[in-house]
Design a protein around this motif. Structure first.
Motif, PDB file in Angstrom:
ATOM      1  N   LEU A 114       0.762  -1.251  -0.072  1.00 42.13           N
ATOM      2  CA  LEU A 114      -0.008  -0.103  -0.085  1.00 42.13           C
ATOM      3  C   LEU A 114       0.901   1.239   0.058  1.00 42.13           C
ATOM      4  CD1 LEU A 114      -3.108   0.795   0.086  1.00 42.13           C
ATOM      5  CD2 LEU A 114      -2.972   0.984   2.495  1.00 42.13           C
ATOM      6  N   LEU A 115       1.925   1.240   0.795  1.00 43.58           N
ATOM      7  CA  LEU A 115       2.758   2.418   0.849  1.00 43.58           C
ATOM      8  C   LEU A 115       3.528   2.668  -0.544  1.00 43.58           C
ATOM      9  CD1 LEU A 115       4.260   2.117   4.527  1.00 43.58           C
ATOM     10  CD2 LEU A 115       2.517   3.538   3.708  1.00 43.58           C
ATOM     11  N   LEU A 116       3.996   1.602  -1.025  1.00 44.75           N
ATOM     12  CA  LEU A 116       4.566   1.513  -2.498  1.00 44.75           C
ATOM     13  C   LEU A 116       3.580   2.144  -3.608  1.00 44.75           C
ATOM     14  CD1 LEU A 116       6.583  -1.614  -2.459  1.00 44.75           C
ATOM     15  CD2 LEU A 116       7.355   0.803  -2.425  1.00 44.75           C
ATOM     16  N   ILE A 117       2.394   1.628  -3.524  1.00 46.99           N
ATOM     17  CA  ILE A 117       1.418   2.147  -4.570  1.00 46.99           C
ATOM     18  C   ILE A 117       1.107   3.655  -4.214  1.00 46.99           C
ATOM     19  CG2 ILE A 117      -1.098   2.273  -5.309  1.00 46.99           C
ATOM     20  CD1 ILE A 117      -0.806  -0.779  -4.714  1.00 46.99           C
ATOM     21  N   PHE A 118       1.069   4.139  -2.905  1.00 45.81           N
ATOM     22  CA  PHE A 118       0.705   5.464  -2.621  1.00 45.81           C
ATOM     23  C   PHE A 118       1.563   6.404  -3.066  1.00 45.81           C
ATOM     24  CE2 PHE A 118       1.184   9.098   0.338  1.00 45.81           C
ATOM     25  CZ  PHE A 118       0.051   9.766   0.180  1.00 45.81           C
ATOM     26  N   ALA A 119       3.041   5.929  -2.775  1.00 39.32           N
ATOM     27  CA  ALA A 119       4.173   6.749  -3.063  1.00 39.32           C
ATOM     28  C   ALA A 119       4.168   6.673  -4.890  1.00 39.32           C
ATOM     29  CB  ALA A 119       5.508   6.129  -2.683  1.00 39.32           C
ATOM     30  N   ALA A 120       3.853   5.908  -5.401  1.00 39.01           N
ATOM     31  CA  ALA A 120       3.745   5.872  -6.931  1.00 39.01           C
ATOM     32  C   ALA A 120       2.742   6.690  -7.587  1.00 39.01           C
ATOM     33  CB  ALA A 120       3.953   4.640  -7.568  1.00 39.01           C
ATOM     34  N   TYR A 121       1.670   6.669  -6.773  1.00 39.70           N
ATOM     35  CA  TYR A 121       0.683   7.422  -7.309  1.00 39.70           C
ATOM     36  C   TYR A 121       0.822   8.705  -6.947  1.00 39.70           C
ATOM     37  CZ  TYR A 121      -4.129   9.389  -7.163  1.00 39.70           C
ATOM     38  OH  TYR A 121      -5.402  10.128  -7.571  1.00 39.70           O
ATOM     39  N   LYS A 122       1.238   9.376  -5.738  1.00 37.37           N
ATOM     40  CA  LYS A 122       1.755  10.447  -5.492  1.00 37.37           C
ATOM     41  C   LYS A 122       2.657  11.302  -6.021  1.00 37.37           C
ATOM     42  CE  LYS A 122       2.461  14.093  -2.712  1.00 37.37           C
ATOM     43  NZ  LYS A 122       2.818  15.191  -3.281  1.00 37.37           N
ATOM     44  N   TYR A 123       3.961  10.452  -6.356  1.00 38.46           N
ATOM     45  CA  TYR A 123       4.719  11.319  -7.043  1.00 38.46           C
ATOM     46  C   TYR A 123       4.922  11.408  -8.460  1.00 38.46           C
ATOM     47  CZ  TYR A 123       6.875  11.632  -2.344  1.00 38.46           C
ATOM     48  OH  TYR A 123       6.967  11.849  -1.077  1.00 38.46           O
ATOM     49  N   TRP A 124       4.160  10.356  -9.186  1.00 41.34           N
ATOM     50  CA  TRP A 124       4.028  10.477 -10.679  1.00 41.34           C
ATOM     51  C   TRP A 124       2.907  11.044 -10.860  1.00 41.34           C
ATOM     52  CZ3 TRP A 124       5.725   4.757 -11.787  1.00 41.34           C
ATOM     53  CH2 TRP A 124       7.071   4.919 -11.691  1.00 41.34           C
ATOM     54  N   PHE A 125       1.588  10.663 -10.651  1.00 36.64           N
ATOM     55  CA  PHE A 125       0.353  10.950 -11.011  1.00 36.64           C
ATOM     56  C   PHE A 125      -0.084  12.538 -10.519  1.00 36.64           C
ATOM     57  CE2 PHE A 125      -4.319  10.396 -11.283  1.00 36.64           C
ATOM     58  CZ  PHE A 125      -4.402  10.331 -12.713  1.00 36.64           C
ATOM     59  N   VAL A 126      -0.262  12.432  -9.238  1.00 34.07           N
ATOM     60  CA  VAL A 126      -0.540  13.628  -8.459  1.00 34.07           C
ATOM     61  C   VAL A 126       0.259  14.692  -8.847  1.00 34.07           C
ATOM     62  CG1 VAL A 126      -1.171  14.900  -6.309  1.00 34.07           C
ATOM     63  CG2 VAL A 126      -1.974  12.410  -6.794  1.00 34.07           C
ATOM     64  N   ASP A 127       1.600  14.686  -8.807  1.00 36.52           N
ATOM     65  CA  ASP A 127       2.489  15.552  -9.137  1.00 36.52           C
ATOM     66  C   ASP A 127       2.457  16.232 -10.519  1.00 36.52           C
ATOM     67  OD1 ASP A 127       3.302  16.057  -6.607  1.00 36.52           O
ATOM     68  OD2 ASP A 127       5.272  14.885  -7.135  1.00 36.52           O
ATOM     69  N   LYS A 128       2.162  15.413 -11.484  1.00 41.18           N
ATOM     70  CA  LYS A 128       1.807  15.883 -12.638  1.00 41.18           C
ATOM     71  C   LYS A 128       0.571  16.702 -12.986  1.00 41.18           C
ATOM     72  CE  LYS A 128       2.818  15.627 -17.362  1.00 41.18           C
ATOM     73  NZ  LYS A 128       4.105  16.344 -17.778  1.00 41.18           N
ATOM     74  N   ILE A 129      -0.501  16.045 -12.388  1.00 40.69           N
ATOM     75  CA  ILE A 129      -1.743  17.040 -12.637  1.00 40.69           C
ATOM     76  C   ILE A 129      -1.682  18.400 -11.759  1.00 40.69           C
ATOM     77  CG2 ILE A 129      -4.196  16.890 -11.375  1.00 40.69           C
ATOM     78  CD1 ILE A 129      -4.412  14.024 -12.011  1.00 40.69           C
ATOM     79  N   SER A 130      -0.919  18.270 -10.445  1.00 43.92           N
ATOM     80  CA  SER A 130      -0.657  19.761  -9.963  1.00 43.92           C
ATOM     81  C   SER A 130       0.213  20.427 -10.647  1.00 43.92           C
ATOM     82  CB  SER A 130      -0.002  19.516  -8.617  1.00 43.92           C
ATOM     83  OG  SER A 130      -0.648  18.657  -7.609  1.00 43.92           O
ATOM     84  N   ASN A 131       1.224  20.026 -11.606  1.00 43.46           N
ATOM     85  CA  ASN A 131       1.937  21.072 -12.533  1.00 43.46           C
ATOM     86  C   ASN A 131       1.113  21.442 -13.551  1.00 43.46           C
ATOM     87  OD1 ASN A 131       4.218  20.526 -10.833  1.00 43.46           O
ATOM     88  ND2 ASN A 131       4.965  18.756 -12.140  1.00 43.46           N
ATOM     89  N   ILE A 132       0.166  20.646 -14.100  1.00 42.79           N
ATOM     90  CA  ILE A 132      -0.784  20.908 -15.030  1.00 42.79           C
ATOM     91  C   ILE A 132      -1.600  22.384 -14.485  1.00 42.79           C
ATOM     92  CG2 ILE A 132      -2.663  20.252 -16.549  1.00 42.79           C
ATOM     93  CD1 ILE A 132      -1.392  17.705 -16.906  1.00 42.79           C
ATOM     94  N   LEU A 133      -2.054  22.129 -13.385  1.00 43.45           N
ATOM     95  CA  LEU A 133      -3.101  23.028 -12.736  1.00 43.45           C
ATOM     96  C   LEU A 133      -2.534  24.308 -12.500  1.00 43.45           C
ATOM     97  CD1 LEU A 133      -5.421  20.653 -10.565  1.00 43.45           C
ATOM     98  CD2 LEU A 133      -5.934  21.897 -12.866  1.00 43.45           C
ATOM     99  N   ASN A 134      -1.130  24.211 -12.085  1.00 43.76           N
ATOM    100  CA  ASN A 134      -0.503  25.366 -11.584  1.00 43.76           C
ATOM    101  C   ASN A 134      -0.010  26.117 -13.001  1.00 43.76           C
ATOM    102  OD1 ASN A 134      -0.646  25.183  -8.926  1.00 43.76           O
ATOM    103  ND2 ASN A 134       1.345  23.979  -8.687  1.00 43.76           N
ATOM    104  N   GLU A 135       0.233  25.451 -14.122  1.00 47.91           N
ATOM    105  CA  GLU A 135       0.625  26.034 -15.182  1.00 47.91           C
ATOM    106  C   GLU A 135      -0.491  26.892 -15.826  1.00 47.91           C
ATOM    107  OE1 GLU A 135       2.012  23.087 -18.013  1.00 47.91           O
ATOM    108  OE2 GLU A 135       3.910  22.814 -16.694  1.00 47.91           O
TER     109      GLU A 135
END
Length: 142
Positions: A114-135
């Protein structure tokens, strides 16, 4: 156009103000006002066209970013699937080796997964979406 405008204004003044001594000055001011108005109308039209072109460019960039996010999600999903298969094997092996502690091993393994999945989700997926929204936010502020 200026010759036609000049003649039209002269004719208009001849009809409305036939005794005016300063026709040339009045016509010159009217010509300047009309010319400025025409220029201002065209500037607004050009600005509207440029804004529309800019919006299309932003939309294309957003679509490209959405494609990238979708590809990342597919890749993460694939690796999560592989990870689940491999960890299932490890858990099965661990259970067979642990005997009566098999439940504890399963719980710890589940938390690690669960921690590995959360880390992958957080650092790959959520950060990419955050960057798009911030841009997008930054572009709207400009």
């Amino acid at each position: 156009m200026s010759r036609i405008l000049h003649q039209t204004l002269m004719d208009y003044l001849d009809i409305t103000e036939p005794d005016t001594k300063h026709k040339d000055i009045i016509v010159k001011h009217l010509e300047n006002d009309i010319t400025r108005e025409i220029i201002n109308e065209n500037i607004e039209e050009i600005q509207i066209r440029e804004k529309q072109a800019f919006k299309k460019t932003i939309l294309k960039e957003k679509l490209q970013s959405a494609k990238e996010v979708a590809i990342i999600a597919i890749i993460v999903g694939f690796f999560v699937g592989l990870l689940v298969n491999q960890i299932t094997e490890i858990i099965a092996w661990g259970k067979s080796q642990m005997g009566e502690f098999a439940g504890v091993f399963t719980g710890i393994s589940s938390i690690v997964i669960l921690l590995l999945i959360f880390a992958a989700y957080k650092y790959w997926f959520v950060d990419k979406i955050s960057n798009i929204l911030n841009e997008d936010k930054d572009k709207n502020n400009e």
